[in-house]
Design a protein around this motif. Sequence first.
Motif, mmCIF file in Angstrom:
data_model
loop_
_atom_site.group_PDB
_atom_site.id
_atom_site.type_symbol
_atom_site.label_atom_id
_atom_site.label_comp_id
_atom_site.label_asym_id
_atom_site.label_seq_id
_atom_site.Cartn_x
_atom_site.Cartn_y
_atom_site.Cartn_z
ATOM 1 N N TRP A 127 10.787 -9.129 2.867
ATOM 2 C CA TRP A 127 10.720 -10.117 2.237
ATOM 3 C C TRP A 127 10.276 -11.579 3.206
ATOM 4 O O TRP A 127 10.529 -12.520 1.965
ATOM 5 C CB TRP A 127 12.733 -10.185 2.632
ATOM 6 C CG TRP A 127 13.300 -8.537 2.060
ATOM 7 C CD1 TRP A 127 13.945 -7.914 1.882
ATOM 8 C CD2 TRP A 127 13.372 -8.972 0.314
ATOM 9 N NE1 TRP A 127 14.893 -7.517 0.949
ATOM 10 C CE2 TRP A 127 14.145 -8.124 0.516
ATOM 11 C CE3 TRP A 127 13.638 -10.100 -0.588
ATOM 12 C CZ2 TRP A 127 14.461 -7.645 -1.025
ATOM 13 C CZ3 TRP A 127 13.913 -10.326 -2.089
ATOM 14 C CH2 TRP A 127 14.491 -8.942 -2.199
ATOM 15 N N ALA A 128 10.295 -11.351 4.275
ATOM 16 C CA ALA A 128 9.719 -13.371 4.225
ATOM 17 C C ALA A 128 8.502 -12.603 3.522
ATOM 18 O O ALA A 128 8.147 -13.952 3.038
ATOM 19 C CB ALA A 128 9.395 -12.696 5.666
ATOM 20 N N LEU A 129 7.601 -11.912 3.417
ATOM 21 C CA LEU A 129 6.118 -12.295 3.209
ATOM 22 C C LEU A 129 6.223 -12.116 1.840
ATOM 23 O O LEU A 129 5.478 -12.716 0.855
ATOM 24 C CB LEU A 129 5.398 -10.468 3.296
ATOM 25 C CG LEU A 129 5.074 -10.734 4.658
ATOM 26 C CD1 LEU A 129 3.803 -9.595 4.952
ATOM 27 C CD2 LEU A 129 4.768 -11.756 5.650
ATOM 28 N N PHE A 130 7.263 -12.249 1.214
ATOM 29 C CA PHE A 130 7.699 -11.465 -0.111
ATOM 30 C C PHE A 130 7.832 -13.424 -0.632
ATOM 31 O O PHE A 130 7.242 -13.944 -1.727
ATOM 32 C CB PHE A 130 8.205 -11.070 -0.944
ATOM 33 C CG PHE A 130 9.313 -11.378 -2.274
ATOM 34 C CD1 PHE A 130 9.239 -11.349 -3.391
ATOM 35 C CD2 PHE A 130 10.814 -12.050 -2.594
ATOM 36 C CE1 PHE A 130 9.534 -11.599 -4.066
ATOM 37 C CE2 PHE A 130 11.481 -12.286 -3.497
ATOM 38 C CZ PHE A 130 10.413 -12.486 -4.756
ATOM 39 N N PHE A 131 8.805 -14.126 -0.142
ATOM 40 C CA PHE A 131 9.002 -16.030 -0.232
ATOM 41 C C PHE A 131 7.761 -16.153 0.416
ATOM 42 O O PHE A 131 8.008 -17.499 -1.224
ATOM 43 C CB PHE A 131 10.520 -16.314 0.219
ATOM 44 C CG PHE A 131 11.842 -15.247 -0.045
ATOM 45 C CD1 PHE A 131 12.032 -15.479 -0.994
ATOM 46 C CD2 PHE A 131 12.478 -14.483 1.060
ATOM 47 C CE1 PHE A 131 13.442 -14.605 -1.790
ATOM 48 C CE2 PHE A 131 13.748 -13.898 0.358
ATOM 49 C CZ PHE A 131 13.935 -14.172 -1.128
ATOM 50 N N LEU A 200 -0.479 -15.312 7.882
ATOM 51 C CA LEU A 200 0.867 -14.997 7.788
ATOM 52 C C LEU A 200 0.971 -13.850 8.083
ATOM 53 O O LEU A 200 2.291 -13.340 9.381
ATOM 54 C CB LEU A 200 1.715 -15.702 6.590
ATOM 55 C CG LEU A 200 1.454 -16.864 6.468
ATOM 56 C CD1 LEU A 200 2.096 -17.888 4.376
ATOM 57 C CD2 LEU A 200 2.311 -17.953 6.941
ATOM 58 N N ALA A 201 0.470 -12.796 7.458
ATOM 59 C CA ALA A 201 0.852 -11.238 7.760
ATOM 60 C C ALA A 201 1.037 -10.946 9.007
ATOM 61 O O ALA A 201 1.622 -10.541 9.431
ATOM 62 C CB ALA A 201 -0.105 -10.614 6.590
ATOM 63 N N VAL A 202 -0.435 -11.498 9.671
ATOM 64 C CA VAL A 202 -0.811 -11.243 11.296
ATOM 65 C C VAL A 202 0.207 -12.090 12.181
ATOM 66 O O VAL A 202 0.446 -11.427 13.579
ATOM 67 C CB VAL A 202 -2.415 -12.130 11.033
ATOM 68 C CG1 VAL A 202 -2.554 -13.128 11.642
ATOM 69 C CG2 VAL A 202 -2.288 -10.379 13.149
ATOM 70 N N SER A 203 1.100 -13.358 11.913
ATOM 71 C CA SER A 203 1.475 -14.014 12.460
ATOM 72 C C SER A 203 2.926 -13.849 12.780
ATOM 73 O O SER A 203 3.839 -13.362 13.555
ATOM 74 C CB SER A 203 1.791 -15.338 12.505
ATOM 75 O OG SER A 203 0.439 -16.021 12.506
ATOM 76 N N LEU A 204 3.612 -12.918 11.455
ATOM 77 C CA LEU A 204 5.189 -12.912 11.420
ATOM 78 C C LEU A 204 5.227 -11.394 10.847
ATOM 79 O O LEU A 204 6.335 -11.024 10.916
ATOM 80 C CB LEU A 204 5.718 -13.962 10.020
ATOM 81 C CG LEU A 204 5.065 -15.002 9.706
ATOM 82 C CD1 LEU A 204 5.456 -15.669 8.723
ATOM 83 C CD2 LEU A 204 6.137 -15.683 11.163
ATOM 84 N N ASN A 208 6.612 -2.877 10.805
ATOM 85 C CA ASN A 208 7.065 -2.395 9.883
ATOM 86 C C ASN A 208 6.716 -2.737 8.211
ATOM 87 O O ASN A 208 6.689 -2.522 7.201
ATOM 88 C CB ASN A 208 8.514 -2.886 9.961
ATOM 89 C CG ASN A 208 8.976 -2.115 11.210
ATOM 90 O OD1 ASN A 208 8.928 -0.763 11.901
ATOM 91 N ND2 ASN A 208 10.402 -2.329 11.596
ATOM 92 N N ALA A 209 6.320 -4.520 8.511
ATOM 93 C CA ALA A 209 5.765 -4.992 7.405
ATOM 94 C C ALA A 209 4.478 -5.055 6.966
ATOM 95 O O ALA A 209 3.700 -6.024 6.489
ATOM 96 C CB ALA A 209 6.533 -6.300 7.129
#
Length: 263
Positions: A127-131, A200-204, A208-209
């Motif tokens: 959800w975080a990456l989606f937003f 963003l993906a590697v930091s957050l 799981n995501a």
Amino acid sequence: MTLLTYVMAVVYFYPVLWMLMTGFKSEGDAVKMPPSLLFSPTMENYRLIWDSGVAAFFGNSVIVTLTSTLFALLLGVPAAYGLAMFKLKRSEDVLFWFMSTKFLPVAGIIIPLYMLLKEIRLLDNLWALFFLYTAMNVPLVVWMMRSFFKEVPLEVMESARVDGASDTRTFFQITLPLVRPGLISTALLSFIFAWNEFFLAVSLTATNAATMPVHMASFMTQQGLFWAKMSSVASIAVVPALLLGWFTQKQLVRGMTMGAVKG
């Protein structure tokens, strides 16, 4: 001119071809200097990355990229239509505000963003990456689609209104089909930006995501770079973008040239 086009295509595609070839090499052949075109192909790298759970990372990338691209279009296209077709006060300022959101480096907000997502329990969550990916692509959609809508003759809009068509019907049945090549171009670029996003993906995310770029980076270890395995993962990662670009190339070219006149 045709021969020159083929030569340029080969030159630009050569790095991708080399990556595809490296994915079928052993680690020894992948780092051999000078590089050799003759080697014994092996599927060992693909077996190893499949065992590493690449399907889950690929699925995460597909889900978050498709959904964020769709919602970026749903939000950005109507905004671009309003800015292009209606005389609004400070429309140029609104357009500049959309673009100004791209000025700030992501590295400058990653710490407060991390703390915020941690507080609301959205770390390592799709959800975080989606937003974030949706917010990242909305300015791109607005800017590009506004140029495409500007190409639609006002006489077409006026004729539709004279015939009794509402603004909603005019948008969906007349204007949107006219800018379909531009819409496809915008959607493809939004897809590619979201699909390739790494910071963003590697930091957050963690497990799981995590997305394909994050999984690709996992083969950069203290022991060195596993070039063959990284090339195998990268080969899988580029397949969706290559297929989309291939099947939409005519609309992509038309869309890119369609919005090149008016800004």
